[in-house]
Design a protein around this motif. Structure first.
Motif, PDB file in Angstrom:
ATOM      1  N   GLN A  27     -26.729 -31.459  -3.587  1.00 14.68           N
ATOM      2  CA  GLN A  27     -26.481 -32.847  -3.464  1.00 14.68           C
ATOM      3  C   GLN A  27     -27.297 -33.423  -2.616  1.00 14.68           C
ATOM      4  OE1 GLN A  27     -24.454 -30.156  -3.639  1.00 14.68           O
ATOM      5  NE2 GLN A  27     -22.377 -30.642  -3.802  1.00 14.68           N
ATOM      6  N   ALA A  28     -27.742 -32.584  -1.357  1.00 17.31           N
ATOM      7  CA  ALA A  28     -28.626 -33.063  -0.560  1.00 17.31           C
ATOM      8  C   ALA A  28     -30.169 -33.265  -0.916  1.00 17.31           C
ATOM      9  CB  ALA A  28     -28.506 -32.132   0.748  1.00 17.31           C
ATOM     10  N   GLN A  29     -30.534 -32.680  -1.725  1.00 16.80           N
ATOM     11  CA  GLN A  29     -31.897 -32.650  -2.270  1.00 16.80           C
ATOM     12  C   GLN A  29     -32.148 -34.063  -2.860  1.00 16.80           C
ATOM     13  OE1 GLN A  29     -32.192 -29.277  -4.428  1.00 16.80           O
ATOM     14  NE2 GLN A  29     -33.520 -28.487  -3.112  1.00 16.80           N
TER      15      GLN A  29
ATOM     16  N   ALA B  54     -32.879 -29.100   6.635  1.00 18.11           N
ATOM     17  CA  ALA B  54     -32.630 -28.172   7.607  1.00 18.11           C
ATOM     18  C   ALA B  54     -31.699 -27.100   7.133  1.00 18.11           C
ATOM     19  CB  ALA B  54     -32.455 -28.815   9.077  1.00 18.11           C
ATOM     20  N   HIS B  55     -32.116 -25.991   6.512  1.00 16.86           N
ATOM     21  CA  HIS B  55     -31.204 -25.042   5.975  1.00 16.86           C
ATOM     22  C   HIS B  55     -30.242 -24.281   6.886  1.00 16.86           C
ATOM     23  CE1 HIS B  55     -33.374 -25.670   2.151  1.00 16.86           C
ATOM     24  NE2 HIS B  55     -34.471 -25.608   2.842  1.00 16.86           N
ATOM     25  N   MET B  56     -29.138 -24.733   6.868  1.00 19.22           N
ATOM     26  CA  MET B  56     -27.869 -23.954   7.630  1.00 19.22           C
ATOM     27  C   MET B  56     -27.554 -22.625   7.002  1.00 19.22           C
ATOM     28  SD  MET B  56     -25.842 -27.306   8.503  1.00 19.22           S
ATOM     29  CE  MET B  56     -24.876 -26.622   9.451  1.00 19.22           C
ATOM     30  N   ALA B  57     -28.563 -21.632   6.736  1.00 16.61           N
ATOM     31  CA  ALA B  57     -28.219 -20.561   5.886  1.00 16.61           C
ATOM     32  C   ALA B  57     -28.519 -19.439   6.706  1.00 16.61           C
ATOM     33  CB  ALA B  57     -29.430 -20.537   4.624  1.00 16.61           C
TER      34      ALA B  57
ATOM     35  N   ALA C 152     -35.035 -19.500  -4.549  1.00 19.26           N
ATOM     36  CA  ALA C 152     -36.173 -19.049  -4.367  1.00 19.26           C
ATOM     37  C   ALA C 152     -36.974 -20.330  -4.115  1.00 19.26           C
ATOM     38  CB  ALA C 152     -36.908 -18.264  -5.577  1.00 19.26           C
ATOM     39  N   ASP C 153     -36.594 -21.441  -4.753  1.00 22.78           N
ATOM     40  CA  ASP C 153     -37.567 -22.740  -4.576  1.00 22.78           C
ATOM     41  C   ASP C 153     -37.074 -23.548  -3.198  1.00 22.78           C
ATOM     42  OD1 ASP C 153     -35.224 -23.613  -5.460  1.00 22.78           O
ATOM     43  OD2 ASP C 153     -36.029 -24.845  -7.050  1.00 22.78           O
ATOM     44  N   ALA C 154     -36.290 -22.901  -2.609  1.00 21.59           N
ATOM     45  CA  ALA C 154     -35.862 -23.651  -1.319  1.00 21.59           C
ATOM     46  C   ALA C 154     -36.842 -23.650  -0.251  1.00 21.59           C
ATOM     47  CB  ALA C 154     -34.233 -23.233  -0.768  1.00 21.59           C
ATOM     48  N   LYS C 155     -37.950 -24.212  -0.233  1.00 16.60           N
ATOM     49  CA  LYS C 155     -38.949 -23.900   0.641  1.00 16.60           C
ATOM     50  C   LYS C 155     -39.389 -25.412   1.504  1.00 16.60           C
ATOM     51  CE  LYS C 155     -41.306 -20.451  -1.871  1.00 16.60           C
ATOM     52  NZ  LYS C 155     -42.427 -19.761  -2.367  1.00 16.60           N
TER      53      LYS C 155
ATOM     54  N   ARG D 114     -41.002 -19.030   3.225  1.00 14.48           N
ATOM     55  CA  ARG D 114     -40.392 -20.228   3.086  1.00 14.48           C
ATOM     56  C   ARG D 114     -41.342 -21.623   3.309  1.00 14.48           C
ATOM     57  NH1 ARG D 114     -35.858 -19.824  -0.126  1.00 14.48           N
ATOM     58  NH2 ARG D 114     -34.541 -17.725  -0.262  1.00 14.48           N
ATOM     59  N   ASN D 115     -42.329 -21.535   4.329  1.00 17.32           N
ATOM     60  CA  ASN D 115     -43.025 -22.504   4.470  1.00 17.32           C
ATOM     61  C   ASN D 115     -42.278 -23.419   5.410  1.00 17.32           C
ATOM     62  OD1 ASN D 115     -45.466 -23.943   5.019  1.00 17.32           O
ATOM     63  ND2 ASN D 115     -45.085 -25.327   3.104  1.00 17.32           N
ATOM     64  N   PHE D 116     -41.096 -22.921   6.034  1.00 17.78           N
ATOM     65  CA  PHE D 116     -40.495 -23.684   7.166  1.00 17.78           C
ATOM     66  C   PHE D 116     -41.553 -24.561   8.139  1.00 17.78           C
ATOM     67  CE2 PHE D 116     -36.615 -21.101   5.963  1.00 17.78           C
ATOM     68  CZ  PHE D 116     -36.289 -21.787   4.879  1.00 17.78           C
TER      69      PHE D 116
END
Length: 268
Positions: free
Chosen positions: A19-21, A28-31, A47-50, A82-84
Motif C-alpha cells: 500500500q505504501a509503495q 524507510a523499511h521498519m523490518a 527481494a525487490d524491496a531496495k 539492498r542499496n539502502f
C-alpha cells in the motif's frame, strides 16, 4: 523554500509495504531490530524491496558482553545488498556503552560508503555527522521554539522532522503533561457527542478542544489533521528543514494533502 527541495520518507512496516509503495515516496523499511544479545533480526521483505532507508529498532539495550561490531557488520551488509541510502536507529532507551559504540562504528562505516545515519535528537552528542530526527507532536511549549533551538544547536541541515499524528486525551489539570492516546473512532465519537468548539493552537500547531465528563472531570483533547500537519511542515521549512519522516499508516489519511497526489489504491 521550494517544493523541489522537500524530501519525505514513508516509515513503513513490512505488512503495509504494497500500500505504501502506491504513494511514490521513498520508503524507510521498519523490518529490522536488535535483540537483547545485539543480534540483528529481520522481518520478511520481498527481494525487490531496495532503495530508501533501513530502520533498526531495539526492544531493549543489549546486555552482557555483546559486541556492537557484529551488528554493524550485519547492518552495513544489508545496506549494500539492498542499496539502502541510510540507516535510522529507532532508539527510545537511555544511551548505553553498547549503543554509543554501535553509533560511532556505524556512523564511520556509513560515512565511508556515502550513506547517512539518522538518530533521535536525544543522541545528538554521540555523533558528529549523523542526521537527527525529532517529533512534531508536542503537548506543551512551542513547536517553533523547539525547532529553532534544535537548529541553533545542531544546524537545520542536520535535522529531520518526524510528522507524528497527535491524538491524545489529557485529564485537567495535566500535572505530567502526558495524555492518553485515543483512536480516531474515539475522537470522532467525542466530537459527535460533545459538539465541542474546536480551536487551533499556534504554539503547538495542532487542534484542540475541552470537554467535561461526569466520571472523570475536565479533559483537554489535542489532535492533528491534514491541515495541522501541513502547517507543521511549513513551519519547519521556514526554519530550514527539508527532510521529513511520515509514519505509515498513521498519516495515511492525510497523504493526499502531504503529497499533493492521490494514491493509486484510492480508486479501487
Amino acid at each position: 523554500m521550494t517544493s523541489s527541495s522537500l524530501r519525505q520518507f514513508l516509515l513503513t512496516p513490512p505488512q503495509q509495504l504494497a500500500q505504501a509503495q502506491t504513494w511514490g515516496l521513498p520508503l524507510a523499511h521498519m523490518a529490522y531490530r536488535l535483540d537483547e544479545t545485539g543480534q540483528l533480526c529481520q522481518a520478511s521483505l520481498p527481494a525487490d524491496a531496495k532503495g530508501g532507508l533501513m530502520m533498526v529498532g531495539a526492544d531493549a539495550s543489549p546486555v552482557g558482553q555483546s559486541d556492537p561490531r557484529r551488528a554493524v557488520r550485519q547492518i552495513l551488509s544489508i545496506c549494500q545488498a539492498r542499496n539502502f541510502g541510510g540507516v535510522i536507529l529507532d532508539l527510545e532507551q537511555p544511551p548505553t556503552h553498547f549503543l554509543a559504540q554501535l553509533i560511532q562504528r556505524l556512523e564511520e562505516g556509513l560515512s565511508l560508503r556515502k550513506r547517512t545515519l539518522f538518530l533521535p535528537e536525544s543522541y545528538g552528542n554521540y555523533a558528529y555527522r549523523a542526521s537527527l530526527y525529532l517529533s512534531s507532536a508536542l503537548s506543551g511549549g512551542s513547536l517553533r521554539r523547539r525547532l529553532e533551538s534544535a537548529a541553533e544547536t545542531y544546524g537545520a541541515k542536520r535535522l529531520v522532522l518526524c510528522l507524528r499524528r497527535a491524538r491524545d486525551d489529557f485529564f485537567l489539570p495535566s500535572v505530567k503533561g502526558r495524555g492518553r492516546p485515543i483512536s480516531q473512532e474515539t475522537l470522532d465519537q467525542l466530537i459527535q457527542r460533545m459538539h465541542p468548539s474546536v480551536f487551533f493552537s499556534q504554539d503547538l500547531c495542532a487542534h484542540y478542544f475541552t470537554y467535561m465528563s461526569r466520571e472523570t472531570g475536565a479533559h483537554f483533547v489535542l489532535f492533528d489533521n491534514g491541515e495541522s500537519l501541513l502547517k507543521k511542515r511549513a513551519l519547519a521549512q521556514e526554519i530550514g528543514l527539508t527532510r521529513f519522516f511520515l509514519l505509515y499508516p498513521e498519516v495515511e489519511p492525510f497523504l493526499p494533502q502531504l503529497t499533493g497526489e492521490k494514491s493509486a489504491c484510492s480508486s479501487l
